[in-house]
Design an enzyme around this catalytic site. Structure first.
Site, PDB file in Angstrom:
ATOM      1  N   ASP A 129       0.999  -1.129  -0.055  1.00  0.00           N
ATOM      2  CA  ASP A 129       0.096  -0.129   0.172  1.00  0.00           C
ATOM      3  C   ASP A 129       1.003   1.188   0.010  1.00  0.00           C
ATOM      4  OD1 ASP A 129      -1.688   2.208   0.535  1.00  0.00           O
ATOM      5  OD2 ASP A 129      -2.772   1.291   2.189  1.00  0.00           O
ATOM      6  N   HIS A 130       0.810   1.914  -1.203  1.00  0.00           N
ATOM      7  CA  HIS A 130       1.927   3.047  -1.368  1.00  0.00           C
ATOM      8  C   HIS A 130       1.855   4.130  -0.378  1.00  0.00           C
ATOM      9  CE1 HIS A 130       5.239   5.025  -3.110  1.00  0.00           C
ATOM     10  NE2 HIS A 130       5.153   4.449  -4.099  1.00  0.00           N
ATOM     11  N   ARG A 131       0.540   4.143   0.330  1.00  0.00           N
ATOM     12  CA  ARG A 131       0.460   5.185   1.388  1.00  0.00           C
ATOM     13  C   ARG A 131       0.974   5.018   2.608  1.00  0.00           C
ATOM     14  NH1 ARG A 131      -6.179   4.450   2.016  1.00  0.00           N
ATOM     15  NH2 ARG A 131      -5.229   2.410   2.046  1.00  0.00           N
TER      16      ARG A 131
END
Length: 430
Positions: A402-404
Site C-alpha cells: 500500500d503506497h500510502r
C-alpha cells in the site's frame, strides 16, 4: 417490550442468515442463554440473550437470508412490561453466513415496576430505540428521549444515558444540520446481463452468490479501488531451507508435527517485519498505525471463498508452534469454526499458491494491512554462482504494498531482511 436486533458479528457485516432459532414464543430466557444461530460471510455463530424476559414474537423465520444488521428479529417482554401488539411481518430477506455476538440488550427493569411507556418516535416518525427502564426513568423525570444519544448496543438509549441527561431537564432536540446542495454524483453504470453481452440464456448454469462470495467480492473491489497497490518481486533460493526442513520434520516426527515451507515463510516474514517495522503498518485517516507485533494472516481457500486466519505474535513463536497453529486454524477455517478474533485483524498477509504449481502472482491487499506477500512454487532454475551456471531451487516472492504506508524503499528493505532468512533458515531456529 424489548426488540432483539440482528447483531453485527464483524465490523464489515451488513446482513446475515438467521440460520436457526433455539427459542420459541412463550419461552422465558435469561442473560447468557443461546437464542439463535446467525450465519455471516465467514462463520456461523451463536447469539446470546443479554437480559431475561419472555419471548413474545419471533419476527424473522429460520433460514431467512439477507437479514440486515439492526433489524428486529424477535421481541422480549421484560419483567413487569406489557406486550406490545405484534407488528406486520418483515418481508423475507436473503440468506447469508454467521459469527457469534450478543443480541440487543434489554435493560433490567426493577421488580413490580410499572409498565414502561411505549417507545417514542423521532420527528421523522422513526422509532427511538431505548430500554424499558430508560423509558420509565425518562417519563418520571420529564426527559425527552429525542434529545438523547444512546450509548448502548446499536445506539440504544439505556439507563445511564437518561441519568446523564439530568433529572427533570428536557434538552431541546438537536437541530438537524442543513443539507448542503451538491451537484449530483455521476450515475454508476448499470451492470449488463450476460444476454446483453452476447451469452444467451440457457447456455450456462447459474450458481447463486453466497454470503462469503459476496463479501470477498465487495472487499476486493473496495481494496483495488481505494488502495494504491504496487508490487515488488524477488527470487529466493530454498535448497538449504528444504534440507533444514527435512531435518526439523524428522526431529518432530515423534510429536506428530510437520513443518511446511509456508510455516518457514510466515516465521521469516514475522522476523523481517520486526527488523523493518515501517513495513508492519496500516494507513488510517488519522495517521500511520505502527503495529507492536507481527500478526501474520495466512490465506486459506475454503468452499465458496477465502479466509485469512491469523498467527498472532508470529515473531515470538518457534516453527513447531507455528506449524501446529497453522494446521489447526486451516482445519477450523474449512469447517467454518473460527472465532471472529481468529480471522479479523492481522498486520500482514501471506498467500501461497506454490502447491498448485503457480510460479508467480500478485495479490490484492487485505485491508487495513499495508502489505501482502504472494509465494510461488519452488522450481529448479539455472543460476550463476562464481561465474558458473549451476542448478538451484528458486522460489519467486511478490510483495504487494500500500503506497500510502509502504513506499518502494521500505518494501525493498523488508525483502532484503526476508531473503537471507529463507536462504539460510538456521537463523530462524535460534
Amino acid at each position: 417490550m424489548t426488540d432483539i436486533l440482528m447483531p453485527a458479528l464483524s465490523p464489515t457485516m451488513e446482513e446475515g442468515v438467521l440460520a436457526k432459532w433455539h427459542v420459541k414464543v412463550g419461552d422465558v430466557v435469561s442473560a447468557g442463554d443461546v437464542i439463535a444461530e446467525i450465519e455471516t460471510d465467514k462463520a456461523t455463530m451463536e447469539v446470546e440473550a443479554v437480559d431475561e424476559g419472555e419471548v413474545t414474537d419471533i419476527l424473522v423465520a429460520e433460514g431467512t437470508e439477507g437479514v440486515k444488521v439492526n433489524t428486529p428479529i424477535a421481541r422480549l417482554k421484560d419483567e413487569g412490561g406489557a406486550a406490545a401488539p405484534k407488528p406486520a411481518e418483515a418481508p423475507a430477506a436473503k440468506s447469508k453466513e454467521t459469527p457469534k455476538v450478543e443480541a440487543a440488550p434489554a435493560a433490567e427493569a426493577p421488580k413490580a415496576a410499572a409498565p414502561a411507556p411505549a417507545a417514542p418516535k423521532a420527528d421523522s416518525g422513526e422509532r427511538i430505540f431505548s430500554s424499558p427502564l430508560a423509558r420509565r426513568i425518562a417519563a418520571q423525570n420529564g426527559v425527552d428521549l429525542k434529545s438523547i444519544k444512546g450509548t448502548g448496543p446499536h445506539g440504544r438509549i439505556v439507563k445511564r444515558d437518561v441519568e446523564a441527561a439530568g433529572k427533570g431537564s428536557t434538552q431541546p432536540a438537536a437541530a438537524s444540520s442543513a443539507t448542503t446542495a451538491t451537484s449530483p454524483a455521476a450515475e454508476p453504470r448499470k451492470a449488463q446481463s450476460l444476454a446483453q453481452m452476447g451469452i444467451p440464456d440457457g447456455s450456462y448454469d447459474l450458481i447463486p452468490l453466497d454470503g462469503m462470495r459476496k463479501a470477498v467480492a465487495r472487499r476486493m473491489v473496495d481494496s483495488i479501488q481505494n488502495v494504491p497497490h504496487f508490487p515488488l518481486f524477488i527470487d529466493v533460493e530454498i535448497d538449504q531451507l528444504m534440507a533444514v526442513r527435512a531435518k526439523v520434520n524428522k526431529m518432530l516426527e515423534p510429536q506428530g508435527i510437520k513443518v511446511s515451507v509456508n510455516d518457514f515463510v510466515i516465521k521469516a516474514a514475522a522476523l523481517a517485519l520486526k527488523a523493518v517495522p515501517e513495513a508492519n503498518a496500516s494507513y488510517t485517516p488519522e495517521g500511520i498505525a505502527m503495529h507492536h507485533n507481527a500478526d501474520v494472516s495466512m490465506a486459506v481457500a475454503i468452499d465458496g471463498g477465502l479466509i485469512t486466519p491469523i498467527i498472532k505474535k508470529a515473531e515470538t513463536k518457534g516453527l513447531a508452534q507455528i506449524a501446529t497453529e497453522s494446521k489447526d486454524l486451516a482445519k477450523r477455517a474449512r469447517d467454518r469454526k473460527l472465532k471472529p478474533e481468529e480471522f479479523q485483524g492481522g498486520t500482514f498477509s501471506v498467500s501461497n499458491l506454490g502447491m498448485f504449481g503457480i510460479k508467480q502472482f500478485t495479490s490484492i491487499i487485505n485491508e487495513p494491512q499495508g502489505c501482502i506477500m504472494s509465494v510461488g512454487a519452488g522450481e529448479q532454475r539455472a543460476v550463476v554462482k562464481n561465474g558458473q551456471v549451476v542448478p538451484a531451487t528458486v522460489m519467486t516472492v511478490t510483495l504487494t504494498c500500500d503506497h500510502r504506508v509502504v513506499d518502494g524503499a521500505t518494501g525493498a528493505r523488508f525483502l532484503q531482511a526476508f531473503k537471507p532468512l529463507i536462504e539460510d533458515p538456521v537463523a530462524m531456529l535460534a
